[in-house]
Enzyme design. Structure first.
Site, PDB file in Angstrom:
ATOM      1  N   ASP A   1     -20.293 -68.991  36.066  1.00 17.43           N
ATOM      2  CA  ASP A   1     -20.391 -69.206  34.788  1.00 17.43           C
ATOM      3  C   ASP A   1     -20.332 -70.431  34.086  1.00 17.43           C
ATOM      4  OD1 ASP A   1     -20.485 -68.595  31.802  1.00 17.43           O
ATOM      5  OD2 ASP A   1     -18.365 -68.596  31.701  1.00 17.43           O
TER       6      ASP A   1
ATOM      7  N   ASP B   1     -24.428 -66.558  28.090  1.00 19.74           N
ATOM      8  CA  ASP B   1     -23.148 -66.363  28.080  1.00 19.74           C
ATOM      9  C   ASP B   1     -22.696 -65.037  27.325  1.00 19.74           C
ATOM     10  OD1 ASP B   1     -23.808 -67.681  26.170  1.00 19.74           O
ATOM     11  OD2 ASP B   1     -21.796 -68.786  25.784  1.00 19.74           O
TER      12      ASP B   1
END
Length: 257
Positions: A6, A109
C-alpha cells in the site's frame, strides 16, 4: 505467499500473507527517492530480516496514490522478487461498483478500503481511514461505493499547525489527560485529538442522517485511528490491517486473470 503493498503519501506499508493469514507487516517512507535496485534490495532485506524467504513470495499486489515512484518500485519488484505485480487500477476486478459522479476520481487506496470493509463486515458500511487525509467512504448494502468525504489528516493538521506558527513546537499526537489544557503542548494535543473526535462524530451522524442507513457499521483504520476509535462510540470497529486485507481480497478476485 502474497506480498501486499500500500503506497501512501507518507508511508509504504507492506504485508505478507500466507493464504489468509497476515504473517508480518513493514513500513518504508514514501518521500525518499529510490532507484529500482534500492526498492528491490530494501524489500528483500526487510523480508529476510523477518525470516521470510524471498523465493516463497510468488505474488505481489500494489495500490498506490503516488504515481511518481511506481516505475522504480515495479521494476525493483520484478528484478529482485521475479514477480510481475498486479497494480490496482480502474480495470481491476474489485466487486465494488462506484456510483459517484466521476468514478475515476476515487483513489485506489479508497477502493481497496471499500472492498475490505464490505467483504469483511457487509453493507452498508462506512470506512474511515485516518491517514495523510482522513477519508470517509460509504458503501451501500449492494456493494456500491456511494459517497466519499475527505478531510485533512490529524498529522497533516498538526504539521500545518507547528509549521505555520513560529512559537508552536512539534509534538507527539496523543490524548491529553484533560481537555482543560494549561500549557502549550497539551493544548495542541487537546485541539488535535478532541477536534478529530468531534469531526468524526459529526460526520458519521450526518452520513447516517442523509443516507438513511441507521444500521451503518463504521470501521476505522489508519495509524492514528486507534486513538480516535477508543474515544468515541461512533466507531464500531478498528482494524489496523484493513487496507492490506483489502489488497489480499482483490488479488484473490483477480488471480485467475
Amino acid at each position: 505467499m502474497l506480498l501486499t503493498i500500500d503506497v501512501g503519501n507518507t508511508n509504504i506499508t507492506l504485508g505478507v500473507f500466507d493464504n489468509d493469514k497476515l504473517t508480518g507487516t513493514f513500513r518504508m517512507t514514501t518521500k525518499q527517492p529510490r532507484t529500482s535496485d534500492e526498492y528491490g534490495f530494501s524489500i528483500c532485506d526487510i523480508l529476510q530480516h523477518r525470516d521470510i524467504h524471498v523465493r516463497d513470495v510468488d505474488a505481489v499486489i500494489v495500490a498506490s496514490v503516488v504515481p511518481d515512484i511506481m516505475h522504480s518500485l515495479i521494476n525493483g519488484i520484478i528484478k529482485y522478487l521475479s514477480v510481475s505485480p498486479l497494480v490496482v487500477s480502474s480495470g481491476t476486478k474489485t466487486g465494488i461498483r462506484i456510483v459517484t459522479e466521476n468514478p475515476k476520481e476515487i483513489g485506489p487506496d479508497r477502493i481497496v478500503d471499500a472492498v475490505a470493509g464490505y467483504e469483511l463486515y457487509g453493507g452498508p458500511v462506512l470506512v474511515v481511514d485516518f491517514g495523510t487525509a482522513t477519508t470517509y467512504d460509504l458503501i451501500g448494502p449492494g456493494g456500491t461505493f456511494e459517497a466519499g468525504i475527505t478531510a485533512p489528516g490529524i498529522e497533516t493538521a498538526a504539521r500545518s499547525l507547528w509549521g505555520g506558527a513560529a512559537m508552536l513546537p512539534a509534538i507527539e499526537i496523543k490524548k491529553p489527560k484533560s481537555i482543560l489544557a494549561k500549557e502549550t503542548i497539551s493544548s495542541m494535543q487537546a485541539g488535535l485529538v478532541y477536534g478529530a473526535i468531534g469531526q468524526t462524530e459529526y460526520i458519521v451522524n450526518k452520513i447516517k442522517e442523509e443516507s438513511g442507513y441507521e444500521n451503518l457499521t463504521v470501521v476505522a483504520t489508519g495509524g492514528l485511528g486507534k486513538i480516535i476509535a477508543r474515544e468515541t462510540e461512533s466507531i464500531d470497529i478498528y482494524k489496523s490491517d484493513l487496507t492490506l486485507n483489502g489488497l489480499r481480497l482483490i488479488y484473490n478476485k483477480n488471480k485467475k486473470r
